[in-house]
Design a protein around this motif. Structure first.
Motif, PDB file in Angstrom:
ATOM      1  N   GLY A 156       0.924  -1.255  -0.039  1.00  0.00           N
ATOM      2  CA  GLY A 156       0.197  -0.023   0.046  1.00  0.00           C
ATOM      3  C   GLY A 156       0.880   1.332  -0.112  1.00  0.00           C
ATOM      4  N   ASP A 157       0.137   2.434  -0.067  1.00  0.00           N
ATOM      5  CA  ASP A 157       0.885   3.584  -0.262  1.00  0.00           C
ATOM      6  C   ASP A 157       1.064   4.222   1.379  1.00  0.00           C
ATOM      7  OD1 ASP A 157       2.007   5.960  -0.858  1.00  0.00           O
ATOM      8  OD2 ASP A 157       0.311   6.763  -2.083  1.00  0.00           O
ATOM      9  N   ILE A 158       2.260   3.435   1.993  1.00  0.00           N
ATOM     10  CA  ILE A 158       2.451   3.844   3.440  1.00  0.00           C
ATOM     11  C   ILE A 158       3.602   4.566   3.577  1.00  0.00           C
ATOM     12  CG2 ILE A 158       1.498   1.650   4.319  1.00  0.00           C
ATOM     13  CD1 ILE A 158       4.316   0.303   4.094  1.00  0.00           C
ATOM     14  N   GLY A 159       4.126   4.918   2.177  1.00  0.00           N
ATOM     15  CA  GLY A 159       5.513   6.034   2.514  1.00  0.00           C
ATOM     16  C   GLY A 159       6.656   5.083   2.000  1.00  0.00           C
ATOM     17  N   ARG A 160       7.504   6.082   1.257  1.00  0.00           N
ATOM     18  CA  ARG A 160       8.674   5.412   0.828  1.00  0.00           C
ATOM     19  C   ARG A 160       9.464   4.599   1.311  1.00  0.00           C
ATOM     20  NH1 ARG A 160      11.030   6.169  -4.336  1.00  0.00           N
ATOM     21  NH2 ARG A 160      13.301   5.823  -4.379  1.00  0.00           N
ATOM     22  N   GLU A 161       9.886   5.487   2.543  1.00  0.00           N
ATOM     23  CA  GLU A 161      10.740   4.452   3.692  1.00  0.00           C
ATOM     24  C   GLU A 161      10.260   3.605   4.130  1.00  0.00           C
ATOM     25  OE1 GLU A 161      12.416   5.671   8.051  1.00  0.00           O
ATOM     26  OE2 GLU A 161      12.647   7.161   6.315  1.00  0.00           O
ATOM     27  N   ALA A 162       8.989   3.502   4.525  1.00  0.00           N
ATOM     28  CA  ALA A 162       8.241   2.147   5.057  1.00  0.00           C
ATOM     29  C   ALA A 162       8.084   1.168   4.135  1.00  0.00           C
ATOM     30  CB  ALA A 162       6.894   2.472   5.672  1.00  0.00           C
ATOM     31  N   ILE A 163       8.003   1.579   2.892  1.00  0.00           N
ATOM     32  CA  ILE A 163       7.952   0.480   1.856  1.00  0.00           C
ATOM     33  C   ILE A 163       9.165  -0.324   1.606  1.00  0.00           C
ATOM     34  CG2 ILE A 163       7.489  -0.276  -0.847  1.00  0.00           C
ATOM     35  CD1 ILE A 163       5.502   2.238  -0.610  1.00  0.00           C
ATOM     36  N   ARG A 164      10.196   0.451   1.512  1.00  0.00           N
ATOM     37  CA  ARG A 164      11.579   0.095   1.346  1.00  0.00           C
ATOM     38  C   ARG A 164      12.085  -0.875   2.717  1.00  0.00           C
ATOM     39  NH1 ARG A 164      15.513   4.815  -0.238  1.00  0.00           N
ATOM     40  NH2 ARG A 164      16.930   2.870  -0.799  1.00  0.00           N
ATOM     41  N   LEU A 165      11.552  -0.416   3.818  1.00  0.00           N
ATOM     42  CA  LEU A 165      12.083  -1.282   5.043  1.00  0.00           C
ATOM     43  C   LEU A 165      11.175  -2.510   5.094  1.00  0.00           C
ATOM     44  CD1 LEU A 165      12.416   1.319   8.083  1.00  0.00           C
ATOM     45  CD2 LEU A 165      14.172  -0.234   6.868  1.00  0.00           C
ATOM     46  N   GLU A 166      10.018  -2.465   4.649  1.00  0.00           N
ATOM     47  CA  GLU A 166       8.970  -3.643   4.628  1.00  0.00           C
ATOM     48  C   GLU A 166       9.926  -4.701   3.386  1.00  0.00           C
ATOM     49  OE1 GLU A 166       6.979  -4.973   6.866  1.00  0.00           O
ATOM     50  OE2 GLU A 166       7.234  -3.076   7.786  1.00  0.00           O
ATOM     51  N   SER A 167      10.335  -4.067   2.640  1.00  0.00           N
ATOM     52  CA  SER A 167      10.742  -4.713   1.425  1.00  0.00           C
ATOM     53  C   SER A 167      11.987  -5.448   1.803  1.00  0.00           C
ATOM     54  CB  SER A 167      11.015  -3.918   0.116  1.00  0.00           C
ATOM     55  OG  SER A 167       9.847  -3.729  -0.414  1.00  0.00           O
ATOM     56  N   VAL A 168      12.959  -4.819   2.573  1.00  0.00           N
ATOM     57  CA  VAL A 168      14.128  -5.421   3.208  1.00  0.00           C
ATOM     58  C   VAL A 168      13.823  -6.710   3.895  1.00  0.00           C
ATOM     59  CG1 VAL A 168      16.159  -4.775   4.601  1.00  0.00           C
ATOM     60  CG2 VAL A 168      15.639  -3.440   2.785  1.00  0.00           C
ATOM     61  N   ARG A 169      12.962  -6.421   5.089  1.00  0.00           N
ATOM     62  CA  ARG A 169      12.296  -7.357   5.935  1.00  0.00           C
ATOM     63  C   ARG A 169      11.855  -8.612   5.024  1.00  0.00           C
ATOM     64  NH1 ARG A 169      10.224  -3.011   8.891  1.00  0.00           N
ATOM     65  NH2 ARG A 169      11.144  -2.995  10.936  1.00  0.00           N
ATOM     66  N   THR A 170      11.257  -8.495   4.049  1.00  0.00           N
ATOM     67  CA  THR A 170      10.658  -9.674   3.021  1.00  0.00           C
ATOM     68  C   THR A 170      11.813 -10.339   2.378  1.00  0.00           C
ATOM     69  OG1 THR A 170       8.524  -8.524   3.066  1.00  0.00           O
ATOM     70  CG2 THR A 170       8.977 -10.167   1.399  1.00  0.00           C
ATOM     71  N   ALA A 171      12.550  -9.490   1.984  1.00  0.00           N
ATOM     72  CA  ALA A 171      13.730  -9.978   1.138  1.00  0.00           C
ATOM     73  C   ALA A 171      14.772 -11.000   1.952  1.00  0.00           C
ATOM     74  CB  ALA A 171      14.545  -8.949   0.584  1.00  0.00           C
ATOM     75  N   LEU A 172      15.049 -10.455   3.265  1.00  0.00           N
ATOM     76  CA  LEU A 172      15.768 -11.027   4.082  1.00  0.00           C
ATOM     77  C   LEU A 172      15.129 -12.515   4.527  1.00  0.00           C
ATOM     78  CD1 LEU A 172      17.184  -8.338   6.227  1.00  0.00           C
ATOM     79  CD2 LEU A 172      18.469  -9.920   4.693  1.00  0.00           C
ATOM     80  N   GLY A 173      13.877 -12.474   4.755  1.00  0.00           N
ATOM     81  CA  GLY A 173      13.036 -13.686   5.245  1.00  0.00           C
ATOM     82  C   GLY A 173      13.096 -14.564   4.306  1.00  0.00           C
ATOM     83  N   LEU A 174      12.975 -14.054   2.841  1.00  0.00           N
ATOM     84  CA  LEU A 174      13.159 -15.039   1.636  1.00  0.00           C
ATOM     85  C   LEU A 174      14.424 -15.699   1.624  1.00  0.00           C
ATOM     86  CD1 LEU A 174      11.393 -13.558  -1.225  1.00  0.00           C
ATOM     87  CD2 LEU A 174      10.710 -15.810  -0.157  1.00  0.00           C
ATOM     88  N   LEU A 175      15.381 -14.827   1.884  1.00  0.00           N
ATOM     89  CA  LEU A 175      16.832 -15.071   1.681  1.00  0.00           C
ATOM     90  C   LEU A 175      17.222 -16.500   3.007  1.00  0.00           C
ATOM     91  CD1 LEU A 175      19.434 -14.662  -0.096  1.00  0.00           C
ATOM     92  CD2 LEU A 175      19.982 -13.020   1.491  1.00  0.00           C
ATOM     93  N   LEU A 176      16.491 -16.175   3.997  1.00  0.00           N
ATOM     94  CA  LEU A 176      16.657 -16.875   5.188  1.00  0.00           C
ATOM     95  C   LEU A 176      16.035 -18.415   4.805  1.00  0.00           C
ATOM     96  CD1 LEU A 176      17.703 -17.511   8.011  1.00  0.00           C
ATOM     97  CD2 LEU A 176      15.536 -16.663   8.753  1.00  0.00           C
ATOM     98  N   GLU A 177      15.123 -18.337   4.269  1.00  0.00           N
ATOM     99  CA  GLU A 177      14.354 -19.549   3.640  1.00  0.00           C
ATOM    100  C   GLU A 177      15.349 -20.386   2.732  1.00  0.00           C
ATOM    101  OE1 GLU A 177      10.214 -19.023   2.426  1.00  0.00           O
ATOM    102  OE2 GLU A 177       9.754 -17.820   4.099  1.00  0.00           O
ATOM    103  N   ALA A 178      15.753 -19.480   1.890  1.00  0.00           N
ATOM    104  CA  ALA A 178      16.575 -20.063   0.430  1.00  0.00           C
ATOM    105  C   ALA A 178      17.893 -20.530   1.241  1.00  0.00           C
ATOM    106  CB  ALA A 178      16.976 -18.898  -0.358  1.00  0.00           C
ATOM    107  N   VAL A 179      18.578 -20.057   2.109  1.00  0.00           N
ATOM    108  CA  VAL A 179      19.628 -20.775   2.589  1.00  0.00           C
ATOM    109  C   VAL A 179      19.522 -21.903   3.444  1.00  0.00           C
ATOM    110  CG1 VAL A 179      21.186 -18.541   2.472  1.00  0.00           C
ATOM    111  CG2 VAL A 179      19.966 -19.136   4.618  1.00  0.00           C
ATOM    112  N   SER A 180      18.236 -22.171   3.791  1.00  0.00           N
ATOM    113  CA  SER A 180      17.788 -23.044   4.853  1.00  0.00           C
ATOM    114  C   SER A 180      17.219 -24.354   4.281  1.00  0.00           C
ATOM    115  CB  SER A 180      16.809 -22.654   5.723  1.00  0.00           C
ATOM    116  OG  SER A 180      17.109 -21.395   6.589  1.00  0.00           O
TER     117      SER A 180
END
Length: 166
Positions: free
Chosen positions: A141-165
């Protein structure tokens, strides 16, 4: 005081620990996060044993030149799409020493959105050591640029954690 929120640092630390234990190298291919995923990983001591490289591919030209994303995929589906996210993650593995990679491409706003692709739409993909590619679409959603980027980092790291596991 940490540069990034504590939960992001904790996930990055888990990625580094699991990848190190498994003997895996990782890479990140980023568009809307502009290197924040790689930055989160490098905030962890010992990350040099695991992180091979990060690709910041903000423009379509960079996606083509650095990651080998096909111009046809970009023309047909756009930069913010599942096929592009998958091609970015696969390209990061092919063009690095990593066997595991994550990609992020989205619209952080405030402008740039459309009815089909609104601000807050982000596509992610991760290649695991098994070669399997997982895609995830988020609409923050349109939660603001910084919030979208931070949520994207959280999601990407979560996916990466699954990928290395796996």
């Amino acid at each position: 005081m940490p540069m990034l929120p504590q939960d992001i640092e904790a996930t990055a630390e888990a990625v580094i620990g699991r990848a190190k234990a498994a003997g895996l190298m990782v890479a990140a291919a980023e568009s809307c996060t502009g290197g924040l995923v790689s930055g989160a990983l490098t905030a962890i001591a010992g990350s040099s044993a695991v992180l091979d490289r990060g690709f910041v591919t903000y423009s379509n030209e960079a996606k083509v030149e650095m990651l080998g994303v096909s111009e046809d995929v970009l023309a047909r589906f756009g930069a913010v799409s599942e096929p592009t996210a998958r091609a970015m993650a696969e390209g990061a593995v092919v063009r690095s020493r990593a066997s595991v990679a994550v990609s992020v491409t989205g619209i952080a706003g405030p402008g740039g959105g459309s009815a089909d692709k609104p601000v807050g739409l982000v596509h992610f993909a991760a290649v695991g050591a098994d070669g399997r590619v997982v895609h995830l679409e988020k609409r923050f959603g349109d939660i603001g640029r910084e919030a979208i980027r931070l949520e994207s980092v959280r999601t990407a790291l979560g996916l990466l954690l699954e990928a290395v596991s796996r």
